[in-house]
Scaffold this motif. Structure first.
Motif, short mmCIF file in Angstrom:
data_model
loop_
_atom_site.label_atom_id
_atom_site.label_comp_id
_atom_site.label_asym_id
_atom_site.label_seq_id
_atom_site.Cartn_x
_atom_site.Cartn_y
_atom_site.Cartn_z
N PHE A 43 0.85 -1.18 0.00
CA PHE A 43 0.00 0.00 0.00
C PHE A 43 0.89 1.24 0.00
CE2 PHE A 43 -3.04 -3.05 1.89
CZ PHE A 43 -4.08 -2.86 1.00
N ILE A 44 0.28 2.39 -0.23
CA ILE A 44 1.03 3.65 -0.22
C ILE A 44 1.67 3.87 1.14
CG2 ILE A 44 0.78 6.16 -0.32
CD1 ILE A 44 -1.34 5.76 -2.45
N ASN A 45 2.92 4.27 1.13
CA ASN A 45 3.64 4.59 2.36
C ASN A 45 3.30 6.03 2.73
OD1 ASN A 45 5.51 5.20 4.35
ND2 ASN A 45 7.05 3.84 3.47
N LYS A 46 2.31 6.21 3.59
CA LYS A 46 1.80 7.53 3.92
C LYS A 46 2.84 8.40 4.61
CE LYS A 46 -3.02 6.16 4.17
NZ LYS A 46 -4.20 6.05 5.01
N LYS A 47 3.69 7.81 5.42
CA LYS A 47 4.72 8.59 6.12
C LYS A 47 5.68 9.24 5.12
CE LYS A 47 8.21 8.32 9.71
NZ LYS A 47 8.90 7.48 10.68
N ILE A 48 6.16 8.46 4.18
CA ILE A 48 7.07 8.98 3.16
C ILE A 48 6.36 10.02 2.30
CG2 ILE A 48 8.34 8.37 1.05
CD1 ILE A 48 9.81 7.46 3.52
#
Length: 82
Positions: free
Chosen positions: A31-36
């Motif tokens: 899934f999308i790495n929200k932190k990055i």
């Protein structure tokens, strides 16, 4: 960041940011790495505040598309990727 890169960043009016799928996609769950992504957005916002024109280029769409299409083959030919 060394002084040469800082100087180039300061003197540039347009900055191209290439973000690879390995940064955008969390390898543990695909899934999308929200932190990055949040950090990248914060940096872009800072640069826009410094009156820089920003162009973002990413290969993340392919990585997310493979998940949506249930394609697990990591060795796709370029024509298949396109």
């Amino acid at each position: 960041m060394d002084s040469l890169n800082k100087s180039l960043l300061h003197s540039s009016s347009r900055i191209v940011i290439k973000i690879g799928s390995s940064l955008l996609i969390n390898s543990k769950n695909n899934f999308i790495n929200k932190k990055i992504l949040n950090n990248i957005c914060r940096d872009i916002n800072f640069l826009i505040g410094k009156k820089k024109e920003i162009l973002v280029v990413s290969s993340g769409a392919l990585a997310l598309g493979k998940k949506a299409l249930n394609i697990n083959n990591h060795y796709l030919k370029i024509t298949d990727k396109q």
